[in-house]
Design a protein around this motif. Structure first.
Motif, PDB file in Angstrom:
ATOM      1  N   LEU A   1       0.819  -1.219   0.000  1.00 17.09           N
ATOM      2  CA  LEU A   1       0.000   0.000   0.000  1.00 17.09           C
ATOM      3  C   LEU A   1       0.849   1.264   0.000  1.00 17.09           C
ATOM      4  O   LEU A   1       0.473   2.268  -0.613  1.00 17.09           O
ATOM      5  N   LEU A   2       1.999   1.224   0.664  1.00 17.20           N
ATOM      6  CA  LEU A   2       2.895   2.380   0.608  1.00 17.20           C
ATOM      7  C   LEU A   2       3.435   2.584  -0.806  1.00 17.20           C
ATOM      8  O   LEU A   2       3.508   3.709  -1.296  1.00 17.20           O
ATOM      9  N   THR A   3       3.800   1.496  -1.451  1.00 19.58           N
ATOM     10  CA  THR A   3       4.346   1.589  -2.803  1.00 19.58           C
ATOM     11  C   THR A   3       3.313   2.163  -3.765  1.00 19.58           C
ATOM     12  O   THR A   3       3.599   3.108  -4.516  1.00 19.58           O
ATOM     13  N   THR A   4       2.109   1.630  -3.736  1.00 22.97           N
ATOM     14  CA  THR A   4       1.051   2.149  -4.602  1.00 22.97           C
ATOM     15  C   THR A   4       0.671   3.556  -4.187  1.00 22.97           C
ATOM     16  O   THR A   4       0.462   4.428  -5.037  1.00 22.97           O
ATOM     17  N   GLY A   5       0.578   3.783  -2.884  1.00 23.62           N
ATOM     18  CA  GLY A   5       0.204   5.106  -2.395  1.00 23.62           C
ATOM     19  C   GLY A   5       1.181   6.183  -2.800  1.00 23.62           C
ATOM     20  O   GLY A   5       0.774   7.301  -3.141  1.00 23.62           O
ATOM     21  N   ARG A   6       2.463   5.863  -2.777  1.00 21.21           N
ATOM     22  CA  ARG A   6       3.451   6.868  -3.188  1.00 21.21           C
ATOM     23  C   ARG A   6       3.256   7.263  -4.649  1.00 21.21           C
ATOM     24  O   ARG A   6       3.471   8.408  -5.024  1.00 21.21           O
ATOM     25  N   GLU A   7       2.827   6.319  -5.472  1.00 17.66           N
ATOM     26  CA  GLU A   7       2.605   6.619  -6.883  1.00 17.66           C
ATOM     27  C   GLU A   7       1.309   7.398  -7.099  1.00 17.66           C
ATOM     28  O   GLU A   7       1.240   8.286  -7.933  1.00 17.66           O
ATOM     29  N   PHE A   8       0.273   7.066  -6.312  1.00 17.44           N
ATOM     30  CA  PHE A   8      -1.055   7.586  -6.609  1.00 17.44           C
ATOM     31  C   PHE A   8      -1.679   8.422  -5.499  1.00 17.44           C
ATOM     32  O   PHE A   8      -2.849   8.771  -5.599  1.00 17.44           O
ATOM     33  N   TRP A   9      -0.965   8.751  -4.444  1.00 18.60           N
ATOM     34  CA  TRP A   9      -1.567   9.465  -3.312  1.00 18.60           C
ATOM     35  C   TRP A   9      -2.236  10.762  -3.746  1.00 18.60           C
ATOM     36  O   TRP A   9      -3.272  11.159  -3.221  1.00 18.60           O
ATOM     37  N   VAL A  10      -1.669  11.438  -4.715  1.00 19.97           N
ATOM     38  CA  VAL A  10      -2.207  12.710  -5.182  1.00 19.97           C
ATOM     39  C   VAL A  10      -3.673  12.586  -5.582  1.00 19.97           C
ATOM     40  O   VAL A  10      -4.440  13.535  -5.480  1.00 19.97           O
ATOM     41  N   VAL A  11      -4.089  11.412  -5.999  1.00 19.22           N
ATOM     42  CA  VAL A  11      -5.463  11.201  -6.455  1.00 19.22           C
ATOM     43  C   VAL A  11      -6.459  11.473  -5.339  1.00 19.22           C
ATOM     44  O   VAL A  11      -7.542  11.994  -5.572  1.00 19.22           O
ATOM     45  N   SER A  12      -6.110  11.135  -4.112  1.00 22.67           N
ATOM     46  CA  SER A  12      -7.060  11.247  -3.006  1.00 22.67           C
ATOM     47  C   SER A  12      -7.518  12.675  -2.770  1.00 22.67           C
ATOM     48  O   SER A  12      -8.612  12.895  -2.277  1.00 22.67           O
ATOM     49  N   SER A  13      -6.715  13.638  -3.141  1.00 23.08           N
ATOM     50  CA  SER A  13      -7.097  15.031  -2.906  1.00 23.08           C
ATOM     51  C   SER A  13      -8.055  15.558  -3.974  1.00 23.08           C
ATOM     52  O   SER A  13      -8.567  16.658  -3.855  1.00 23.08           O
ATOM     53  N   HIS A  14      -8.324  14.759  -5.002  1.00 21.42           N
ATOM     54  CA  HIS A  14      -9.142  15.236  -6.115  1.00 21.42           C
ATOM     55  C   HIS A  14     -10.575  14.715  -6.110  1.00 21.42           C
ATOM     56  O   HIS A  14     -11.342  15.050  -6.983  1.00 21.42           O
ATOM     57  N   ARG A  15     -10.932  13.865  -5.151  1.00 22.20           N
ATOM     58  CA  ARG A  15     -12.303  13.349  -5.145  1.00 22.20           C
ATOM     59  C   ARG A  15     -12.643  12.794  -3.771  1.00 22.20           C
ATOM     60  O   ARG A  15     -11.811  12.206  -3.106  1.00 22.20           O
ATOM     61  N   PRO A  16     -13.887  12.967  -3.352  1.00 19.37           N
ATOM     62  CA  PRO A  16     -14.280  12.528  -2.020  1.00 19.37           C
ATOM     63  C   PRO A  16     -14.785  11.094  -1.956  1.00 19.37           C
ATOM     64  O   PRO A  16     -14.737  10.485  -0.901  1.00 19.37           O
TER      65      PRO A  16
END
Length: 180
Positions: free
Chosen positions: A91-106
């Motif tokens: 989850l850290l590996t995927t999150g580091r790649e895609f974490w930015v996505v979480s700020s764009h949708r609820p």
């Protein structure tokens, strides 16, 4: 290779490039994303009508990637402590790649809810094995584990650690604080 395969690969490359571009500059536009993906704007617009469509699909893609890396980690095939480490690292590996996505949708995708299901199942298994404390609900243990992962993705100085160091810290804190 079929046209469908080629289009799917192009789409995936665009989504990965979009995540990278958005990490670099949160307000990256379609031209920035096309450049990062190495495709023309016309190609980008053939796949995504506008930035909002792209962000929506990027959220879904990130959720699917989270499930894919958890499947690859085979957490159900190993002892609980190894599974906790593998899940955290994945989850850290995927999150580091895609974490930015979480700020764009609820909203959450079903795949994201599936991540929570897997965290809860692992906590339940750890309690059944006597490794994790039983005085807290498995849901609470899972939420705490997830919160530690989110913290390592979003809160400096934890977000500045490498994947392995962050994994080690999370697993140690989770297991020491949750141990029976």
């Amino acid at each position: 290779m079929t046209t469908t395969d080629s289009m799917a690969r192009t789409r995936d490359a665009i989504l990965r490039a979009a995540a990278t571009a958005l990490r670099t500059h949160e307000r990256a536009g379609m031209a920035d994303i096309a450049a990062a993906a190495g495709v023309g704007r016309a190609t980008l617009y053939r796949h995504f009508a506008n930035r909002e469509d792209l962000l929506l699909e990027l959220g879904r893609f990130a959720a699917e990637e989270s499930i894919r890396v958890l499947d690859d980690a085979r957490i159900d095939d190993v002892p609980v402590t190894t599974a906790i480490t593998r899940l955290t690292r994945a989850l850290l590996t995927t999150g580091r790649e895609f974490w930015v996505v979480s700020s764009h949708r609820p909203q959450l995708w079903p795949e994201e809810e599936e991540v929570g299901v897997r965290l809860r199942a692992l906590a339940t298994r750890g309690q059944a094995d006597g490794l994790l404390r039983g005085d807290l609900a498995a849901d609470h243990l899972a939420a705490l584990h997830g919160s530690l992962i989110i913290g390592a993705l979003s809160v400096p100085p934890l977000s500045e650690l490498g994947i392995e160091d962050a994994t080690d810290i999370i697993v140690k804190l989770y297991l020491e604080g949750a141990r029976a």
